[in-house]
Scaffold this active site. Structure first.
Site, PDB file in Angstrom:
ATOM      1  N   LYS A 208      21.154  26.180  66.092  1.00  0.00           N
ATOM      2  CA  LYS A 208      20.343  25.134  66.507  1.00  0.00           C
ATOM      3  C   LYS A 208      19.235  25.650  67.350  1.00  0.00           C
ATOM      4  O   LYS A 208      18.072  25.533  67.373  1.00  0.00           O
ATOM      5  CB  LYS A 208      21.400  24.136  67.380  1.00  0.00           C
ATOM      6  CG  LYS A 208      20.518  22.977  67.785  1.00  0.00           C
ATOM      7  CD  LYS A 208      21.132  21.833  68.387  1.00  0.00           C
ATOM      8  CE  LYS A 208      20.335  20.887  69.284  1.00  0.00           C
ATOM      9  NZ  LYS A 208      21.277  19.887  70.037  1.00  0.00           N
ATOM     10  N   GLU A 214      25.371  36.306  69.667  1.00  0.00           N
ATOM     11  CA  GLU A 214      26.321  36.607  68.547  1.00  0.00           C
ATOM     12  C   GLU A 214      25.531  36.500  67.378  1.00  0.00           C
ATOM     13  O   GLU A 214      25.589  37.462  66.185  1.00  0.00           O
ATOM     14  CB  GLU A 214      27.573  35.840  68.635  1.00  0.00           C
ATOM     15  CG  GLU A 214      28.499  36.079  69.654  1.00  0.00           C
ATOM     16  CD  GLU A 214      28.244  35.254  70.793  1.00  0.00           C
ATOM     17  OE1 GLU A 214      27.011  34.813  70.925  1.00  0.00           O
ATOM     18  OE2 GLU A 214      29.275  35.112  71.572  1.00  0.00           O
ATOM     19  N   GLY A 268      26.026  20.549  68.641  1.00  0.00           N
ATOM     20  CA  GLY A 268      26.183  21.547  67.872  1.00  0.00           C
ATOM     21  C   GLY A 268      27.563  21.308  67.285  1.00  0.00           C
ATOM     22  O   GLY A 268      27.752  21.575  66.237  1.00  0.00           O
ATOM     23  N   ARG A 269      28.414  20.778  68.132  1.00  0.00           N
ATOM     24  CA  ARG A 269      29.763  20.423  67.635  1.00  0.00           C
ATOM     25  C   ARG A 269      29.959  19.175  66.711  1.00  0.00           C
ATOM     26  O   ARG A 269      30.894  18.911  66.387  1.00  0.00           O
ATOM     27  CB  ARG A 269      30.752  20.627  68.718  1.00  0.00           C
ATOM     28  CG  ARG A 269      30.585  19.869  69.742  1.00  0.00           C
ATOM     29  CD  ARG A 269      31.155  20.054  71.121  1.00  0.00           C
ATOM     30  NE  ARG A 269      31.294  19.445  71.997  1.00  0.00           N
ATOM     31  CZ  ARG A 269      29.963  19.364  72.959  1.00  0.00           C
ATOM     32  NH1 ARG A 269      29.500  20.633  72.991  1.00  0.00           N
ATOM     33  NH2 ARG A 269      29.851  18.761  74.275  1.00  0.00           N
ATOM     34  N   GLU A 354      35.219  21.592  74.425  1.00  0.00           N
ATOM     35  CA  GLU A 354      34.025  21.673  74.749  1.00  0.00           C
ATOM     36  C   GLU A 354      33.667  20.258  75.369  1.00  0.00           C
ATOM     37  O   GLU A 354      32.597  20.509  76.124  1.00  0.00           O
ATOM     38  CB  GLU A 354      32.892  22.273  73.798  1.00  0.00           C
ATOM     39  CG  GLU A 354      31.911  22.911  74.166  1.00  0.00           C
ATOM     40  CD  GLU A 354      31.064  23.814  73.127  1.00  0.00           C
ATOM     41  OE1 GLU A 354      31.404  25.157  73.145  1.00  0.00           O
ATOM     42  OE2 GLU A 354      30.213  23.343  72.293  1.00  0.00           O
ATOM     43  N   HIS A 385      58.472  26.240  61.958  1.00  0.00           N
ATOM     44  CA  HIS A 385      59.317  27.313  62.115  1.00  0.00           C
ATOM     45  C   HIS A 385      58.781  28.192  63.021  1.00  0.00           C
ATOM     46  O   HIS A 385      58.816  29.496  62.998  1.00  0.00           O
ATOM     47  CB  HIS A 385      59.494  28.232  60.940  1.00  0.00           C
ATOM     48  CG  HIS A 385      60.052  27.114  59.705  1.00  0.00           C
ATOM     49  ND1 HIS A 385      61.628  27.248  59.321  1.00  0.00           N
ATOM     50  CD2 HIS A 385      59.888  26.127  58.924  1.00  0.00           C
ATOM     51  CE1 HIS A 385      61.896  26.395  58.768  1.00  0.00           C
ATOM     52  NE2 HIS A 385      60.755  25.614  58.486  1.00  0.00           N
ATOM     53  N   LYS A 497      28.324  33.623  79.142  1.00  0.00           N
ATOM     54  CA  LYS A 497      27.177  34.291  78.466  1.00  0.00           C
ATOM     55  C   LYS A 497      26.235  35.344  79.269  1.00  0.00           C
ATOM     56  O   LYS A 497      25.990  36.258  78.905  1.00  0.00           O
ATOM     57  CB  LYS A 497      26.323  33.361  77.910  1.00  0.00           C
ATOM     58  CG  LYS A 497      26.909  32.636  76.622  1.00  0.00           C
ATOM     59  CD  LYS A 497      26.093  31.534  76.105  1.00  0.00           C
ATOM     60  CE  LYS A 497      26.406  30.625  75.214  1.00  0.00           C
ATOM     61  NZ  LYS A 497      25.764  29.536  74.650  1.00  0.00           N
TER      62      LYS A 497
HETATM   63  O1  F6P Z   1      28.000  28.491  73.562  1.00  0.00           O
HETATM   64  C1  F6P Z   1      28.271  26.927  72.976  1.00  0.00           C
HETATM   65  C2  F6P Z   1      27.351  26.274  71.756  1.00  0.00           C
HETATM   66  O2  F6P Z   1      26.090  26.181  72.502  1.00  0.00           O
HETATM   67  C3  F6P Z   1      27.931  25.560  71.095  1.00  0.00           C
HETATM   68  O3  F6P Z   1      27.981  24.386  71.706  1.00  0.00           O
HETATM   69  C4  F6P Z   1      27.178  25.542  69.926  1.00  0.00           C
HETATM   70  O4  F6P Z   1      28.037  25.085  68.731  1.00  0.00           O
HETATM   71  C5  F6P Z   1      27.307  27.308  69.651  1.00  0.00           C
HETATM   72  O5  F6P Z   1      26.992  27.547  70.909  1.00  0.00           O
HETATM   73  C6  F6P Z   1      26.261  27.563  68.651  1.00  0.00           C
HETATM   74  O6  F6P Z   1      24.989  27.418  69.167  1.00  0.00           O
HETATM   75  P1  F6P Z   1      23.754  27.562  68.269  1.00  0.00           P
HETATM   76  O7  F6P Z   1      23.942  26.840  67.043  1.00  0.00           O
HETATM   77  O8  F6P Z   1      22.386  27.312  69.111  1.00  0.00           O
HETATM   78  O9  F6P Z   1      23.583  28.961  67.870  1.00  0.00           O
END
Ligand code: F6P
Length: 525
Positions: A208, A214, A268-269, A354, A385, A497
């Site tokens: 987003k 990452e 995002g979530r 979150e 189990h 971060k």
């Molecule tokens: O670090 C948390 C977060 O902002 C989440 O809420 C989100 O889903 C994820 O990182 C990825 O964010 P983006 O879609 O901006 O890469």
């Protein structure tokens, strides 16, 4: 009317709930059932293909009534209506929360004076056309071969949502194989790249913000790997992006035509219903993707219209607040009895923890009551189990959601019966234990009185999966509202971060040794 900012513990209903808890805390589920043989009928909700049994919770109809009073004191009904319209629910980030618009069949939803429905429709049409071309093989890779693999590059909500759906609906998939790269762990990336051929792989970079380190590092490494074999001009055919930040996507080298937009008002979530779900649409086809959205919309309607005592997400949120704040347990388990739901718990962990792991309320005050629970779990019967001993004979209370399906997707009814027998047995063993039976050996006694909710669903279809996901999404919203927190920001992830950025530079400087751990790392790498 706006969302309530009341401290729930200061309401009359909360006080009544506290008194009610004192009367109920020692009552055993075994006795609740013995005293009321109609308990299951009275405490279950049927909705579409769902049957949700709340009877094995440590509560009574009086508890539901008192929680409904609390919800009224906190304007829940009005808040649910607002949740589906323009709002500033995510007030700490000055953002609307409107992921429900993505699956709505309404013609007009206004945000900042603009109707957002046409934009949603236009992106959906773009997804539909694009996915059809990739699936049918009319759009090909740079050497003229049809695509065989999709690699989704994204983290958090930009991976967990589409991944849970894609894997849960594996039964409906076409010939395309879908992979998810999320972690910055280079070994993960390497393992996935070894599975795919650059000539026939489509890379979907999902972010987003398009600033998540990452995702950007993985995307850059993938692009470098790709360009070792393909010409620069091939990037256009093999890389697409889903993002709300088109400038950053362009900087990365992806054409504007290849951007599938998402918007500020989609968190995002909660984004799998948007273009973030494009890997799902590629894997199971656009029509199945729409069916997923349709299922979620049915739950949206149920959530808006059903009374609290018949409202599945609302009742689930009541149980959650009941256990965390009155029974003082902060552990909640989810045990789906389906191979296909292996990724369901990791997905829910993000969405719940979150969202509701917050310690400051909607007035900026420090919270003195319990907010989010620790969510964990895994698929049954494997879970039985592995870790369920603790549920049966451990000393702390754990509440559980069981999720089961009436039909196996491959029609293996013999196994399905055994699988489901295990699920029913667990719910019973947790509720009643060995109470009422003569068990001399203390090691073989089961205390029982462990609460659970069982969600039974006719079949794992795209529509029912959409409904299941929406139920849990709305549970988060109600829980957040009752607890007076903003469920829609996530500042808590920022400090880590920031620190990691300063560590990245320090790790390059051989003379810098902040800690013994860092020394050990540098001496041994
Ligand atoms: O670090 C948390 C977060 O902002 C989440 O809420 C989100 O889903 C994820 O990182 C990825 O964010 P983006 O879609 O901006 O890469």
């Amino acid at each position: 009317m706006n969302f309530s900012r009341k401290n729930p513990t200061k309401t009359d209903s909360w006080k009544k709930l506290s008194e009610h808890y004192e009367q109920l805390k020692k009552v055993h589920l075994y006795d609740m059932f013995a005293d009321n043989p109609d308990r299951e009928i009275q405490m279950s909700v049927a909705f579409g293909d769902f049957f949700v049994d709340f009877s094995k919770n440590r509560w009574t109809s009086e508890t539901v009534k008192l929680f409904s009073d609390l919800a009224r004191e906190l304007n829940l009904k009005e808040s649910i209506s607002l949740f589906f319209k323009e709002n500033k629910l995510n007030f700490t980030e000055n953002r609307a929360v409107l992921h429900t618009a993505l699956r709505s069949s309404e013609d007009e939803i206004i945000v900042n004076g603009e109707n957002i429905v046409p934009q949603i429709k236009s992106v959906n049409t773009k997804i539909q056309k694009f996915t059809q071309k990739i699936i049918s093989g009319t759009q090909k890779g740079y050497t003229g071969k049809a695509f065989t693999d999709i690699v989704n590059v994204g983290i958090g909500g930009s991976s967990l949502g589409p991944k849970v759906v894609c894997n849960a609906l594996k039964h409906y998939k076409n010939h395309l194989n879908t992979h998810y790269v999320s972690n910055i762990d280079g070994d993960e990336l390497e393992e996935i790249l070894q599975l795919v051929n650059p000539e026939t792989t489509l890379f979907v970079i999902v972010s987003k913000s398009f600033t998540t380190s990452e995702t950007l590092q993985n995307a850059n490494s993938i692009k470098n790997w790709f360009l070792k074999q393909a010409p620069n001009s091939a990037v256009k055919q093999h890389f697409i992006a889903v993002s709300a930040n088109s400038n950053k996507v362009n900087d990365f080298g992806i054409d504007s035509d290849n951007i599938f937009p998402m918007w500020d008002w989609v968190g995002g979530r909660f984004s799998l219903w948007s273009a973030v779900g494009i890997s799902v649409a590629l894997s199971i086809g656009y029509d199945n993707f729409r069916a997923l959205l349709k299922g979620a919309e049915k739950v949206d309607r149920h959530f808006k219209l059903a009374s609290f005592s018949e409202n599945i997400p609302v009742l689930m949120a009541f149980t959650s607040v009941w256990y965390s704040n009155f029974f003082s347990t902060t552990q909640h388990a989810i045990i789906p009895y389906s191979y296909y739901l292996e990724d369901f718990v990791p997905y829910l962990k993000q969405s719940f923890m979150e969202s509701n792991g917050k310690c400051v309320d909607r007035n900026g005050e420090t919270i003195t009551y319990k907010t989010g629970s620790v969510l964990f779990g895994g698929v049954g019967s494997n879970a039985q189990h592995a870790f369920m001993q603790l549920f049966h004979q451990g000393t702390s209370l754990i509440s559980t959601d069981f999720i089961g399906f009436c039909n196996s997707l491959h029609g293996n009814n013999e196994h399905q019966d055994v699988l489901m027998a295990n699920m029913f047995a667990q719910a019973k063993a947790l509720a009643f234990g060995t109470k009422g039976k003569k068990v001399e050996n203390p090691y073989k006694q089961f205390k029982g009185n462990s609460p659970s909710t069982t969600l039974l669903i006719k079949k794992l279809s795209p529509e029912n999966l959409g409904a299941l996901l929406a139920i849990y999404e709305h549970k988060i919203f109600v829980e957040g509202l009752l607890l007076n927190i903003n469920s829609f920001d996530q500042f808590g992830v920022e400090l880590g971060k920031e620190l990691s950025r300063s560590y990245i530079n320090s790790l390059k400087d051989s003379s810098y040794k902040e800690s013994l751990g860092m020394q050990f790392y540098k001496n041994n790498k």
